[in-house]
Design an enzyme around this catalytic site. Structure first.
Site, PDB file in Angstrom:
ATOM      1  N   GLY A  12     148.982 -43.842  25.468  1.00 32.16           N
ATOM      2  CA  GLY A  12     147.969 -44.877  25.670  1.00 32.16           C
ATOM      3  C   GLY A  12     148.024 -45.453  27.078  1.00 32.16           C
ATOM      4  O   GLY A  12     148.933 -45.145  27.863  1.00 32.16           O
ATOM      5  N   ASP A  13     146.998 -46.224  27.427  1.00 30.64           N
ATOM      6  CA  ASP A  13     146.916 -46.905  28.727  1.00 30.64           C
ATOM      7  C   ASP A  13     146.913 -45.939  29.908  1.00 30.64           C
ATOM      8  O   ASP A  13     147.404 -46.260  30.996  1.00 30.64           O
ATOM      9  CB  ASP A  13     148.068 -47.918  28.890  1.00 30.64           C
ATOM     10  N   GLU A  14     146.347 -44.772  29.707  1.00 31.06           N
ATOM     11  CA  GLU A  14     146.312 -43.763  30.775  1.00 31.06           C
ATOM     12  C   GLU A  14     145.229 -44.054  31.812  1.00 31.06           C
ATOM     13  O   GLU A  14     145.199 -43.408  32.874  1.00 31.06           O
ATOM     14  CB  GLU A  14     146.057 -42.368  30.173  1.00 31.06           C
ATOM     15  N   LYS A  16     141.861 -44.658  30.404  1.00 29.70           N
ATOM     16  CA  LYS A  16     140.683 -44.119  29.711  1.00 29.70           C
ATOM     17  C   LYS A  16     139.432 -44.931  30.023  1.00 29.70           C
ATOM     18  O   LYS A  16     138.367 -44.371  30.255  1.00 29.70           O
ATOM     19  CB  LYS A  16     140.919 -44.088  28.185  1.00 29.70           C
ATOM     20  N   ALA A  39     143.312 -51.550  21.157  1.00 29.15           N
ATOM     21  CA  ALA A  39     142.985 -50.935  22.440  1.00 29.15           C
ATOM     22  C   ALA A  39     142.685 -52.002  23.480  1.00 29.15           C
ATOM     23  O   ALA A  39     142.177 -53.079  23.153  1.00 29.15           O
ATOM     24  CB  ALA A  39     141.774 -50.016  22.278  1.00 29.15           C
ATOM     25  N   GLY A  40     142.994 -51.687  24.729  1.00 30.34           N
ATOM     26  CA  GLY A  40     142.600 -52.545  25.854  1.00 30.34           C
ATOM     27  C   GLY A  40     142.207 -51.623  26.977  1.00 30.34           C
ATOM     28  O   GLY A  40     143.063 -50.984  27.575  1.00 30.34           O
ATOM     29  N   HIS A  41     140.911 -51.481  27.211  1.00 30.31           N
ATOM     30  CA  HIS A  41     140.406 -50.542  28.212  1.00 30.31           C
ATOM     31  C   HIS A  41     139.853 -51.324  29.397  1.00 30.31           C
ATOM     32  O   HIS A  41     138.921 -52.107  29.249  1.00 30.31           O
ATOM     33  CB  HIS A  41     139.330 -49.632  27.597  1.00 30.31           C
ATOM     34  N   GLN A 215     144.098 -45.396  22.307  1.00 25.42           N
ATOM     35  CA  GLN A 215     145.512 -45.018  22.203  1.00 25.42           C
ATOM     36  C   GLN A 215     145.726 -43.652  22.879  1.00 25.42           C
ATOM     37  O   GLN A 215     145.018 -43.340  23.815  1.00 25.42           O
ATOM     38  CB  GLN A 215     145.988 -45.026  20.743  1.00 25.42           C
ATOM     39  N   GLY A 293     149.717 -58.153  26.988  1.00 25.89           N
ATOM     40  CA  GLY A 293     150.423 -58.639  28.175  1.00 25.89           C
ATOM     41  C   GLY A 293     151.879 -58.206  28.234  1.00 25.89           C
ATOM     42  O   GLY A 293     152.596 -58.561  29.169  1.00 25.89           O
ATOM     43  N   PRO A 295     155.226 -56.137  29.020  1.00 30.41           N
ATOM     44  CA  PRO A 295     155.569 -55.152  30.059  1.00 30.41           C
ATOM     45  C   PRO A 295     155.627 -53.763  29.443  1.00 30.41           C
ATOM     46  O   PRO A 295     156.146 -53.596  28.342  1.00 30.41           O
ATOM     47  CB  PRO A 295     156.957 -55.587  30.544  1.00 30.41           C
ATOM     48  N   LYS A 322     146.247 -42.819  38.523  1.00 33.58           N
ATOM     49  CA  LYS A 322     147.336 -43.641  39.075  1.00 33.58           C
ATOM     50  C   LYS A 322     148.286 -42.867  39.984  1.00 33.58           C
ATOM     51  O   LYS A 322     149.467 -43.199  40.083  1.00 33.58           O
ATOM     52  CB  LYS A 322     148.084 -44.366  37.939  1.00 33.58           C
ATOM     53  N   ASP A 324     148.301 -43.011  43.082  1.00 35.01           N
ATOM     54  CA  ASP A 324     148.678 -43.942  44.154  1.00 35.01           C
ATOM     55  C   ASP A 324     149.954 -44.729  43.835  1.00 35.01           C
ATOM     56  O   ASP A 324     150.647 -45.180  44.736  1.00 35.01           O
ATOM     57  CB  ASP A 324     147.525 -44.926  44.413  1.00 35.01           C
ATOM     58  N   VAL A 405     142.874 -42.538  42.256  1.00 34.12           N
ATOM     59  CA  VAL A 405     143.920 -43.126  43.105  1.00 34.12           C
ATOM     60  C   VAL A 405     143.754 -44.639  43.245  1.00 34.12           C
ATOM     61  O   VAL A 405     144.285 -45.240  44.181  1.00 34.12           O
ATOM     62  CB  VAL A 405     143.950 -42.457  44.506  1.00 34.12           C
TER      63      VAL A 405
HETATM   64  P1  GDP Z   1     143.332 -47.484  28.973  1.00 32.58           P
HETATM   65  O1  GDP Z   1     143.845 -48.232  27.788  1.00 32.58           O
HETATM   66  O2  GDP Z   1     143.664 -46.026  28.916  1.00 32.58           O
HETATM   67  O3  GDP Z   1     141.877 -47.713  29.218  1.00 32.58           O
HETATM   68  O4  GDP Z   1     144.128 -48.049  30.238  1.00 32.58           O
HETATM   69  P2  GDP Z   1     144.396 -49.609  30.569  1.00 32.58           P
HETATM   70  O5  GDP Z   1     143.139 -50.230  31.021  1.00 32.58           O
HETATM   71  O6  GDP Z   1     145.137 -50.253  29.456  1.00 32.58           O
HETATM   72  O7  GDP Z   1     145.459 -49.467  31.744  1.00 32.58           O
HETATM   73  C1  GDP Z   1     145.174 -48.770  32.912  1.00 32.58           C
HETATM   74  C2  GDP Z   1     145.332 -49.733  34.103  1.00 32.58           C
HETATM   75  O8  GDP Z   1     145.408 -48.990  35.300  1.00 32.58           O
HETATM   76  C3  GDP Z   1     144.159 -50.679  34.283  1.00 32.58           C
HETATM   77  O9  GDP Z   1     144.622 -51.877  34.803  1.00 32.58           O
HETATM   78  C4  GDP Z   1     143.279 -49.946  35.320  1.00 32.58           C
HETATM   79  O10 GDP Z   1     142.475 -50.841  36.074  1.00 32.58           O
HETATM   80  C5  GDP Z   1     144.320 -49.308  36.165  1.00 32.58           C
HETATM   81  N1  GDP Z   1     143.955 -48.037  36.804  1.00 32.58           N
HETATM   82  C6  GDP Z   1     143.187 -47.034  36.306  1.00 32.58           C
HETATM   83  N2  GDP Z   1     143.193 -45.973  37.160  1.00 32.58           N
HETATM   84  C7  GDP Z   1     143.997 -46.320  38.187  1.00 32.58           C
HETATM   85  C8  GDP Z   1     144.442 -45.644  39.367  1.00 32.58           C
HETATM   86  O11 GDP Z   1     144.108 -44.494  39.630  1.00 32.58           O
HETATM   87  N3  GDP Z   1     145.284 -46.331  40.206  1.00 32.58           N
HETATM   88  C9  GDP Z   1     145.696 -47.597  39.940  1.00 32.58           C
HETATM   89  N4  GDP Z   1     146.521 -48.183  40.800  1.00 32.58           N
HETATM   90  N5  GDP Z   1     145.279 -48.263  38.860  1.00 32.58           N
HETATM   91  C10 GDP Z   1     144.467 -47.626  37.975  1.00 32.58           C
HETATM   92  P1  IMO Z   2     144.763 -48.150  24.552  1.00 34.86           P
HETATM   93  O1  IMO Z   2     143.498 -47.677  23.875  1.00 34.86           O
HETATM   94  C1  IMO Z   2     149.105 -48.432  24.336  1.00 34.86           C
HETATM   95  C2  IMO Z   2     150.863 -49.009  20.372  1.00 34.86           C
HETATM   96  C3  IMO Z   2     151.557 -50.319  20.095  1.00 34.86           C
HETATM   97  C4  IMO Z   2     152.615 -49.837  19.118  1.00 34.86           C
HETATM   98  C5  IMO Z   2     151.883 -48.796  18.289  1.00 34.86           C
HETATM   99  C6  IMO Z   2     151.311 -49.311  16.978  1.00 34.86           C
HETATM  100  O2  IMO Z   2     144.593 -49.363  25.395  1.00 34.86           O
HETATM  101  O3  IMO Z   2     145.453 -47.019  25.250  1.00 34.86           O
HETATM  102  P2  IMO Z   2     149.226 -50.846  16.386  1.00 34.86           P
HETATM  103  O4  IMO Z   2     148.888 -52.247  16.790  1.00 34.86           O
HETATM  104  O5  IMO Z   2     148.195 -49.841  16.749  1.00 34.86           O
HETATM  105  O6  IMO Z   2     149.619 -50.748  14.938  1.00 34.86           O
HETATM  106  O7  IMO Z   2     150.570 -50.502  17.209  1.00 34.86           O
HETATM  107  O8  IMO Z   2     150.830 -48.340  19.122  1.00 34.86           O
HETATM  108  N1  IMO Z   2     149.455 -49.133  20.842  1.00 34.86           N
HETATM  109  C7  IMO Z   2     149.076 -48.901  22.110  1.00 34.86           C
HETATM  110  N2  IMO Z   2     149.800 -48.632  23.211  1.00 34.86           N
HETATM  111  N3  IMO Z   2     147.758 -48.471  24.413  1.00 34.86           N
HETATM  112  C8  IMO Z   2     147.016 -48.725  23.310  1.00 34.86           C
HETATM  113  O9  IMO Z   2     145.673 -48.647  23.311  1.00 34.86           O
HETATM  114  C9  IMO Z   2     147.675 -49.003  22.094  1.00 34.86           C
HETATM  115  N4  IMO Z   2     147.260 -49.308  20.854  1.00 34.86           N
HETATM  116  C10 IMO Z   2     148.365 -49.367  20.092  1.00 34.86           C
HETATM  117  O10 IMO Z   2     152.117 -50.869  21.252  1.00 34.86           O
HETATM  118  O11 IMO Z   2     153.651 -49.187  19.823  1.00 34.86           O
HETATM  119 MG    MG Z   3     144.997 -49.902  27.331  1.00 38.04          MG
END
Ligand code: GDP
Ligand code: IMO
Ligand code: MG
Length: 417
Positions: A12-14, A16, A39-41, A215, A293, A295, A322, A324, A405
């Site tokens: 997750g958090d790639e 997306k 999710a947090g996009h 995720q 929030g 870490p 990411k 960079d 980047v």
């Molecule tokens: P998601 O859940 O897959 O949509 O990813 P998140 O939004 O939770 O986390 C990705 C974080 O990396 C966000 O704060 C984006 O603004 C940031 N981000 C995305 N692409 C890049 C990148 O190429 N470089 C940097 N430095 N930040 C990025």
């Molecule tokens: P996005 O879409 C990263 C993780 C939680 C926990 C496990 C189960 O932003 O990538 P849950 O609340 O779903 O029952 O928690 O999955 N988790 C994520 N980690 N990005 C997410 O979404 C996540 N959604 C759930 O931290 O380990």
């Molecule tokens: Mg996220």
């Protein structure tokens, strides 16, 4: 654009949200197919920053049809908040945003159950959930006791919520909960629709559909690091069951993959760095959860995970993000296999105890030691950075489609997509 499923290839958090935003330009419809407000996009456009939890990330383009599919679990109170926050920022939703009547509703009861389970769990069994009620709502769906969004259009839902609450030891203040739900339902009514038919009609009319995964592969309930996973199918297969569109409607799969690895919550993470190097990635990558929030745990790129994600999802292209964040590294390591109990593993073992003991086998690449974060042209990337990305693709067997980047739209190189 062929109908495209976009999935997270790690935990997750790639990035997306950012990649969906970039690809949405070429789509007519953007649909979420699983998960919920766990999710947090994040999308950054100039100085504006949006974090979306339920509403598809295509919503920032005014002309896209945005749909929450049947595979999601939707917290009506959260959804109303998110809709209102967008409307306040001038983003119009009426007539182009719909929630499937088949999606299940997350009730405050489910959130309480999620928190209570986490509080009760001892070390080793805590999952570190987002406490958004995701697991308990999917459990009710599987138990066939859930409330669906379409139920809010009728009159029986209150009685069913009361019946569900009666089964709980500590349901909380039921009357105020029902009042809150009724207020949210009144706002949501015009948006609740037969999304299955809407999507089928769009598909038949030749519209381009973008499926926004939440995720990541390693959090998938079947293919991830069970039990340290979420409760839905976040891999590409979920796009069919979570929307009602048949598998043959899914024409292309794009995996989003970070140039290193992060994980939030508990569970094995073979390449985790518990030292200053990991702290450096967290700081430079601003790796703090967009939903909670917390870490994020940080570590080197894991090509075993990447290869597995490529296979499970049938990834046609990677969107590597990411890069960079690695700008300052002297040496960058990539895990190519694991070693455990005297054996070498090239793929992910299902046994979670074994995976927890796996030690990464690393290869090393020299860092490029210069800033790439402001670059807007692929040609300007240092040769060492380009080599590193080509190695990630070679080791995982997937070609590069997009390279990112920086968080903004402008720091994105569209190579093959
Ligand atoms: P998601 O859940 O897959 O949509 O990813 P998140 O939004 O939770 O986390 C990705 C974080 O990396 C966000 O704060 C984006 O603004 C940031 N981000 C995305 N692409 C890049 C990148 O190429 N470089 C940097 N430095 N930040 C990025
Ligand atoms: P996005 O879409 C990263 C993780 C939680 C926990 C496990 C189960 O932003 O990538 P849950 O609340 O779903 O029952 O928690 O999955 N988790 C994520 N980690 N990005 C997410 O979404 C996540 N959604 C759930 O931290 O380990
Ligand atoms: Mg996220």
């Amino acid at each position: 654009m062929p109908n495209t499923v976009l999935i997270g290839a790690q935990w997750g958090d790639e990035g997306k949200g950012k990649v969906v935003d970039v690809l949405s330009r070429d789509a007519d419809v953007v649909v979420r197919y699983q998960g919920g407000s766990n999710a947090g996009h994040t999308i950054e456009i100039g100085s504006e920053r949006y974090v979306l939890h339920l509403i598809p990330s295509g919503v920032l383009y005014p002309d896209k049809l945005c749909i929450i599919g049947n595979g999601l679990v939707v917290d009506p109170l959260e959804l109303v908040k998110e809709m209102q926050a967008l409307e306040t920022r001038g983003i119009r939703l009426a007539g182009r945003f719909f929630v499937s009547d088949r999606a299940h509703a997350v009730l405050p009861l489910h959130r309480r159950l999620d928190t209570a389970r986490e509080d009760r769990a001892g070390a080793g069994s805590k999952i570190g959930t987002t406490q958004r009620g995701i697991g308990p709502t999917y459990a009710d769906k599987a138990h066939r006791t859930g409330i669906r969004m379409g139920d809010f259009l009728g009159t029986q839902w209150e009685a069913r919520v009361r019946a569900r609450a009666a089964e709980m030891a500590e349901p909380g203040d039921l009357d105020s909960m029902l009042k809150e739900l009724a207020a949210a339902a009144a706002v949501l009514k015009p948006y609740i629709a037969d999304a299955t038919t809407l999507l089928y009609d769009a598909w038949k009319a030749g519209k381009n559909i973008l499926f926004e995964g939440a995720q990541g592969t390693m959090l998938d309930i079947d293919h991830g690091t069970y039990p340290f996973v979420t409760s839905s199918n976040s891999t590409a297969g979920g796009a069919s069951t979570g929307t009602g569109l048949p598998p043959k409607a899914l024409e292309r799969v794009v995996g989003v993959i970070k140039a290193y690895t992060t994980r939030v919550g508990e569970g094995p993470f073979p390449t985790e760095l518990l030292d200053a190097e990991g702290e450096g990635l967290r700081k430079r990558g601003r790796e703090f959860g967009a939903t909670t929030g917390r870490p994020r745990r940080c570590g080197w790129f894991d090509a075993v995970v990447g290869r597995y994600a490529a296979h499970v999802n049938g990834a046609d292209f990677w969107a590597v993000t990411k890069l960079d964040v690695l700008d300052a590294c002297e040496v960058i390591k990539v895990c190519v296999a694991y070693e455990c109990r005297g054996r070498r593993y090239e793929t992910i073992p299902a046994d979670i105890g074994l995976l927890a003991e796996c030690k990464p086998v690393y290869v090393e690449y020299p860092g490029w030691k210069c800033e790439t974060g402001r670059l807007t042209r692929f040609e300007d990337l240092p040769a060492k950075a380009r080599h590193y990305v080509s190695e990630l693709c070679r080791l995982t067997g997937v070609p590069l489609g997009i390279l990112s980047v920086g968080p903004g739209r402008e720091n994105t190189f569209r190579i093959a997509l």
